[in-house]
Design an enzyme around this catalytic site. Structure first.
Site, PDB file in Angstrom:
ATOM      1  CG  HIS A  97      -0.174  -0.087   2.536  1.00  0.00           C
ATOM      2  ND1 HIS A  97       0.317   1.022   3.200  1.00  0.00           N
ATOM      3  CD2 HIS A  97       0.194  -1.165   3.271  1.00  0.00           C
ATOM      4  CE1 HIS A  97       0.922   0.639   4.301  1.00  0.00           C
ATOM      5  NE2 HIS A  97       0.870  -0.686   4.376  1.00  0.00           N
ATOM      6  CG  ASP A  98      -0.434   4.212   1.305  1.00  0.00           C
ATOM      7  OD1 ASP A  98      -1.319   4.883   0.763  1.00  0.00           O
ATOM      8  OD2 ASP A  98      -0.631   3.515   2.336  1.00  0.00           O
TER       9      ASP A  98
ATOM     10  N   GLY B  71       4.929  -1.071   2.758  1.00  0.00           N
ATOM     11  CA  GLY B  71       4.147   0.128   2.524  1.00  0.00           C
ATOM     12  C   GLY B  71       4.965   1.408   2.474  1.00  0.00           C
TER      13      GLY B  71
END
Length: 266
Positions: free
Chosen positions: A121-122, A139
């Site tokens: 994520h991200d 992440g």
């Protein structure tokens, strides 16, 4: 017209571009966008707010856009954006963003993700990036253009990897890797410059020689790192490659800098 196998499950709400091929037993859910001539070979799952750029090819059992592996994720409508002309091999996973990291995971154009690799994520991944089998980034990582991650490499959250950097296989990367850097080791250290990658990318001998001079000075034992950064910046004010490294080191970061094991440049 798209070519959709009768065993595939494709939402009427998904945006399907011209020339898309969706193979047997694929699942494409409501908020997905597939660009022109994307191919999902078989058993591919694309879900969430995920868009895939033109001509990207996704191999069997890849899973794109499932909720991020983040204990505080609360179902926010974050996105996963994958660029054009990528190759995503078997069992690759990519997660959308979270409210803790800008709500977006982004992958550039012409990237190649080999079997079992993972983008968390991200993360922001640049163009022409290569992930060898089972390479994984946690992440909030940033991987710049033309970087290569070796097989089974694992990158800690919030780490930055500069452009044209090379991460050795089985490396555990806890700290930022400078542009053109080459790191290796169980707890990765900076082993030198990615000379092979520089030559393959077409940088000339003079550019490489100057970059090696700057590298030796940056990672010598004299003074502090930031003092050496200022010295090198003054010595090579007009060299674009050296300035890329200087700017990378000067930039704000959540992680320390990956340095040579003995504290010296080679």
């Amino acid at each position: 017209m798209p070519d959709i196998h009768p065993t595939a499950v494709v939402s009427d709400r998904a945006a399907i571009g011209e020339g898309v091929k969706i193979g047997p037993f694929c699942i494409v859910e409501d908020d997905v966008e597939l660009g022109e001539s994307v191919e999902l070979m078989a058993h591919v799952v694309v879900t969430g707010h995920t868009s895939i750029g033109a001509r990207t090819k996704v191999y069997p059992f890849a899973s794109l856009g499932q909720p991020p592996q983040h204990l505080k994720y609360a179902g926010e409508p974050s996105t996963l954006v994958i660029g054009a002309d990528c190759v995503i091999r078997e069992q690759v996973t990519m997660s959308p963003g979270t409210s803790f990291g800008g709500m977006e995971t982004r992958v550039g154009d012409k990237c190649y993700f080999m079997v079992g690799s993972h983008v968390a994520h991200d993360c922001h991944v640049g163009n022409n990036v290569l992930f060898i089998n089972n390479a994984t980034i946690a992440g909030h990582c940033r991987v710049d253009d033309n970087a290569i991650l070796g097989g089974l490499a694992a990158v800690h959250q919030w780490v930055r990897i500069g452009h044209h950097a090379f991460i050795g296989g089985l490396s555990g990367v806890e700290n930022d890797v400078i542009p053109f850097g080459s790191v290796l080791g169980n707890r990765a250290y900076l082993g030198g410059l990615n000379i092979v990658g520089l030559k393959r990318a077409g940088f000339d001998r003079e550019n490489i020689h100057t970059l090696r001079q700057a590298y030796r000075l940056l990672f010598s034992n004299e003074g502090t790192l930031m003092e050496r950064v200022e010295d090198v910046a003054a010595m090579f004010p007009d060299d674009a490659l050296v300035n890329d490294v200087i700017d990378f080191i000067r930039a704000d970061s959540d992680r320390a800098l990956c340095t040579p094991r003995n504290g010296r440049g080679s």
